[in-house]
Write an enzyme that holds these catalytic residues in place. Structure first.
Site, mmCIF file in Angstrom:
data_model
loop_
_atom_site.group_PDB
_atom_site.id
_atom_site.type_symbol
_atom_site.label_atom_id
_atom_site.label_comp_id
_atom_site.label_asym_id
_atom_site.label_seq_id
_atom_site.Cartn_x
_atom_site.Cartn_y
_atom_site.Cartn_z
ATOM 1 N N ASP A 171 3.392 1.816 -7.408
ATOM 2 C CA ASP A 171 3.292 2.772 -6.295
ATOM 3 C C ASP A 171 3.619 2.092 -4.967
ATOM 4 O OD1 ASP A 171 2.904 5.226 -5.133
ATOM 5 O OD2 ASP A 171 0.719 5.224 -5.327
ATOM 6 N N ARG A 209 3.181 4.272 2.479
ATOM 7 C CA ARG A 209 1.826 4.856 2.543
ATOM 8 C C ARG A 209 0.791 3.910 1.936
ATOM 9 N NH1 ARG A 209 4.620 7.775 -1.110
ATOM 10 N NH2 ARG A 209 4.125 7.221 -3.262
ATOM 11 N N ASN A 210 1.241 2.958 1.131
ATOM 12 C CA ASN A 210 0.324 2.004 0.507
ATOM 13 C C ASN A 210 0.390 0.613 1.122
ATOM 14 O OD1 ASN A 210 -0.795 3.854 -1.253
ATOM 15 N ND2 ASN A 210 0.877 3.594 -2.725
ATOM 16 N N ASP A 238 -2.923 -0.731 -1.835
ATOM 17 C CA ASP A 238 -3.433 0.289 -2.737
ATOM 18 C C ASP A 238 -3.047 -0.064 -4.161
ATOM 19 O OD1 ASP A 238 -3.841 2.695 -4.243
ATOM 20 O OD2 ASP A 238 -3.962 3.751 -2.343
HETATM 21 P P1 ATP Z 1 -4.341 7.807 -2.248
HETATM 22 O O1 ATP Z 1 -4.505 7.666 -3.714
HETATM 23 O O2 ATP Z 1 -4.113 9.205 -1.765
HETATM 24 O O3 ATP Z 1 -3.392 6.808 -1.626
HETATM 25 P P2 ATP Z 1 -6.627 6.220 -1.892
HETATM 26 O O4 ATP Z 1 -7.869 6.612 -2.607
HETATM 27 O O5 ATP Z 1 -5.816 5.118 -2.439
HETATM 28 O O6 ATP Z 1 -5.750 7.491 -1.624
HETATM 29 P P3 ATP Z 1 -6.234 5.092 0.624
HETATM 30 O O7 ATP Z 1 -4.951 5.788 0.875
HETATM 31 O O8 ATP Z 1 -6.210 3.663 0.260
HETATM 32 O O9 ATP Z 1 -7.066 5.878 -0.426
HETATM 33 O O10 ATP Z 1 -7.193 5.237 1.875
HETATM 34 C C1 ATP Z 1 -7.334 6.433 2.610
HETATM 35 C C2 ATP Z 1 -7.160 6.129 4.085
HETATM 36 O O11 ATP Z 1 -8.051 5.124 4.517
HETATM 37 C C3 ATP Z 1 -5.758 5.634 4.383
HETATM 38 O O12 ATP Z 1 -5.098 6.624 5.077
HETATM 39 C C4 ATP Z 1 -5.924 4.424 5.252
HETATM 40 O O13 ATP Z 1 -5.515 4.742 6.559
HETATM 41 C C5 ATP Z 1 -7.395 4.132 5.286
HETATM 42 N N1 ATP Z 1 -7.646 2.786 4.714
HETATM 43 C C6 ATP Z 1 -7.777 2.464 3.427
HETATM 44 N N2 ATP Z 1 -8.011 1.161 3.270
HETATM 45 C C7 ATP Z 1 -8.032 0.614 4.495
HETATM 46 C C8 ATP Z 1 -8.218 -0.722 5.010
HETATM 47 N N3 ATP Z 1 -8.453 -1.754 4.189
HETATM 48 N N4 ATP Z 1 -8.149 -0.901 6.337
HETATM 49 C C9 ATP Z 1 -7.907 0.151 7.153
HETATM 50 N N5 ATP Z 1 -7.721 1.411 6.746
HETATM 51 C C10 ATP Z 1 -7.781 1.652 5.429
#
Ligand code: ATP
Length: 284
Positions: free
Chosen positions: A141, A145-146, A159
């Protein structure tokens, strides 16, 4: 191994050492908060806290599997896991990356980012992926976005929700339907086949996003049209800001035959040369 008791223990942290702050965003499993973690040594660390709103055992296990993979990773361009709290409510605590997602950062800073910096981001992501390749890990992935921004000169792969270990010569056969078609290699779209070579393809698409300032790849197509286009030889066009040398690398990442694509280690070498040239060009 990944789930040996030592590893788990090493990453288990106490909830009363975590102070929860503002909401950063919404993750797949629940809200993500900023916060501060006080380590056993008394150090205060800014963290991101991922929460899980569903308390059923299956969902919690899925949620924690991402942390399970991240426990074993140690790289300057991969977001560091600080710890997990396995009792309800389950939390995953990671280092905080202050500048948020790379996609929004590119849109915000579009006019001040130099070509050298954009090349540096690609190089850093590529370095992280070369490291994963060495661990036989397939990410699956890779997209802006990740990727999270630590500082204006440092991005990290953040991610691991879809990552898997694969044995040499083996591949992960995906069953999920939430797949990022426009980022995927033809063999991933056709046969759900994911390997390091399909990660190389995806890295190419992620680099394309970076140089096109976070436009969506193939935004002019529907998901269903993408595979036909790829099979008739159509590829993403060179973004305006993309150096010709980088564009040449991307073309090779998008070779139809997986085994003819470059390795991440080769891409790291080429990208660091190009980055050096771009820096010199800026200095002139
Ligand atoms: P998806 O599967 O939709 O990508 P997810 O469960 O993997 O969602 P993330 O996208 O990792 O979740 O996190 C959601 C939000 O939180 C992101 O938009 C990001 O901006 C923020 N975020 C996540 N991890 C961090 C971090 N380590 N530092 C700063 N912001 C973070």
């Amino acid at each position: 191994g990944a789930s040996s008791p030592d590893r788990v223990k090493k990453h288990r942290i106490a909830r009363d050492h975590v102070a929860v702050g503002r909401i950063l965003g919404e993750g797949f499993f629940g809200e993500v908060h900023a916060g501060v973690y006080k380590s056993p040594a008394g150090e205060r660390i800014s963290v991101a806290i991922k929460t899980c709103k569903d308390f059923t055992a299956e969902v919690k296990e899925k949620f924690l599997s991402e942390a399970g993979l991240m426990k074993n990773l140690d790289h300057p361009h991969i977001v560091r896991l600080i710890g997990v709290i396995e009792a309800d409510p389950v939390w995953i605590v990671m280092e905080l990356l202050d500048h948020g997602e790379l996609g929004s950062y590119l849109l915000r800073e579009m006019y001040i980012l130099t070509t050298a910096t954009l090349t540096l981001y690609c190089l850093q992501i590529c370095n992280a992926l070369a490291y994963l390749e060495g661990l036989s890990m397939v990410h699956r992935d890779i997209a802006v976005r990740n990727v999270l921004v630590a500082s204006p000169q440092c991005v990290k792969l953040g991610d691991f929700g879809l990552s898997r270990y694969v044995d040499e010569q083996e591949y992960y056969k995906a069953s999920v339907s939430r797949l990022p078609i426009k980022w995927m290699a033809p063999e991933s779209i056709n046969f759900r086949r994911f390997t390091t070579a399909s990660d190389v393809w995806m890295f190419g698409v992620c680099a394309w996003e970076i140089f096109s300032m976070a436009q969506q790849p193939f935004f002019w197509l529907d998901n269903g049209q993408v595979i036909n286009q790829l099979e008739s030889g159509v590829r993403l066009p060179k973004p305006q800001r993309c150096p010709t040398a980088v564009s040449g690398l991307l073309t090779r990442c998008w070779a139809y035959e997986p085994h003819t694509r470059p390795r991440f280690s080769q891409l790291v070498c080429s990208l660091s040369d190009i980055h050096r040239m771009e820096l010199e060009r800026d200095g002139r």
